[in-house]
Motif scaffolding. Structure first.
Motif, PDB file in Angstrom:
ATOM      1  N   SER A   4     -96.675  35.077 -34.637  1.00 38.36           N
ATOM      2  CA  SER A   4     -97.299  33.936 -35.508  1.00 38.36           C
ATOM      3  C   SER A   4     -96.947  34.037 -37.056  1.00 38.36           C
ATOM      4  CB  SER A   4     -98.751  34.047 -35.297  1.00 38.36           C
ATOM      5  OG  SER A   4     -99.552  33.263 -36.080  1.00 38.36           O
ATOM      6  N   TYR A   7     -93.563  32.301 -37.737  1.00 31.59           N
ATOM      7  CA  TYR A   7     -93.822  30.795 -37.792  1.00 31.59           C
ATOM      8  C   TYR A   7     -94.150  30.506 -39.284  1.00 31.59           C
ATOM      9  CZ  TYR A   7     -92.748  30.205 -33.019  1.00 31.59           C
ATOM     10  OH  TYR A   7     -92.135  30.203 -31.771  1.00 31.59           O
ATOM     11  N   SER A  37     -95.238  20.878 -36.319  1.00 32.35           N
ATOM     12  CA  SER A  37     -94.805  21.670 -35.136  1.00 32.35           C
ATOM     13  C   SER A  37     -94.598  23.234 -35.357  1.00 32.35           C
ATOM     14  CB  SER A  37     -93.453  21.047 -34.542  1.00 32.35           C
ATOM     15  OG  SER A  37     -92.331  21.372 -35.627  1.00 32.35           O
ATOM     16  N   ARG A  38     -94.336  23.533 -36.320  1.00 37.35           N
ATOM     17  CA  ARG A  38     -94.369  24.961 -36.807  1.00 37.35           C
ATOM     18  C   ARG A  38     -95.817  25.636 -36.818  1.00 37.35           C
ATOM     19  NH1 ARG A  38     -90.338  26.878 -41.349  1.00 37.35           N
ATOM     20  NH2 ARG A  38     -91.371  28.885 -40.848  1.00 37.35           N
ATOM     21  N   LEU A  41     -97.163  26.029 -33.441  1.00 37.59           N
ATOM     22  CA  LEU A  41     -96.784  27.147 -32.754  1.00 37.59           C
ATOM     23  C   LEU A  41     -97.435  28.285 -33.130  1.00 37.59           C
ATOM     24  CD1 LEU A  41     -92.745  26.254 -32.394  1.00 37.59           C
ATOM     25  CD2 LEU A  41     -94.613  26.327 -30.346  1.00 37.59           C
ATOM     26  N   TYR A  44    -100.691  28.582 -31.756  1.00 38.12           N
ATOM     27  CA  TYR A  44    -100.865  28.950 -30.638  1.00 38.12           C
ATOM     28  C   TYR A  44    -100.719  30.517 -30.416  1.00 38.12           C
ATOM     29  CZ  TYR A  44     -99.478  29.690 -25.560  1.00 38.12           C
ATOM     30  OH  TYR A  44     -99.352  30.138 -24.360  1.00 38.12           O
ATOM     31  N   GLU A  45     -99.578  31.019 -31.030  1.00 43.34           N
ATOM     32  CA  GLU A  45     -99.202  32.507 -30.960  1.00 43.34           C
ATOM     33  C   GLU A  45    -100.612  33.360 -31.490  1.00 43.34           C
ATOM     34  OE1 GLU A  45     -97.067  34.054 -29.550  1.00 43.34           O
ATOM     35  OE2 GLU A  45     -95.903  32.385 -29.217  1.00 43.34           O
ATOM     36  N   PHE A  59     -99.860  26.952 -22.814  1.00 40.39           N
ATOM     37  CA  PHE A  59     -99.337  25.944 -23.946  1.00 40.39           C
ATOM     38  C   PHE A  59     -99.284  24.472 -23.681  1.00 40.39           C
ATOM     39  CE2 PHE A  59     -95.701  24.033 -26.207  1.00 40.39           C
ATOM     40  CZ  PHE A  59     -96.085  24.342 -27.549  1.00 40.39           C
ATOM     41  N   LYS A  63    -100.814  22.403 -26.257  1.00 35.59           N
ATOM     42  CA  LYS A  63    -100.118  21.314 -27.055  1.00 35.59           C
ATOM     43  C   LYS A  63    -101.152  19.993 -26.921  1.00 35.59           C
ATOM     44  CE  LYS A  63     -95.619  19.265 -27.544  1.00 35.59           C
ATOM     45  NZ  LYS A  63     -94.263  19.328 -27.005  1.00 35.59           N
TER      46      LYS A  63
END
Length: 151
Positions: A4, A7, A37-38, A41, A44-45, A59, A63
């Motif tokens: 994470s 990113y 988008s980064r 991500l 999400y992490e 995921f 998303k």
């Protein structure tokens, strides 16, 4: 969490400091649209270590919620002070609150709540008692037969 952090590395974000944690960390506020988008991500992490784990190893669901605008992390993502490089200060907080006034207001609020509960207890305690007097219809009576007449 290391993935994470990778990113987040190099992103320009809008962050803020909050008084509730004594300004000990930066709190994520916003980011550029092209970095979405980064950020997704990275979130999400980080979500994989969330104690409630609504998106653990899922995921596609994450998303879909992110793109629909329904994703709610349930908390604010924060960064340690030393990992953020400040490029520009957009706004500074002005703290005009008087600590003594705040303490006084809190004390008054607690006292009001105590008095409210006290009235409720008294009402509950006295609900079985019935009044045994009546109001006198005679104006300005001097020798009223009712012992608790209010005239």
């Amino acid at each position: 969490m290391k993935r994470s952090d990778e990113y987040w590395n190099g992103l320009e974000l809008w962050v803020s400091m909050w008084n509730y944690d004594n300004h000990e960390s930066w709190h994520l506020w916003n980011w550029k649209k092209e970095d979405d988008s980064r950020v997704m991500l990275a979130m999400y992490e980080a979500e994989q270590y969330n104690p409630f784990r609504g998106y653990e190893n899922n995921f596609e669901k994450f998303k879909a919620d992110w793109e629909a605008g329904t994703y709610d992390p349930g908390c604010t993502y924060s960064f340690p002070l030393e990992v953020v490089e400040v490029l520009e200060v957009v706004q500074e907080e002005e703290d005009n609150t008087d600590p003594e006034e705040v303490k006084k207001a809190v004390k008054q609020a607690k006292e009001a709540e105590y008095q409210k509960r006290r009235r409720q207890r008294m009402k509950k305690r006295n609900r079985h008692r019935k009044r045994s007097w009546k109001r006198c219809e005679v104006p300005d009576c001097k020798n009223c037969p009712f012992p608790l007449c209010e005239n």
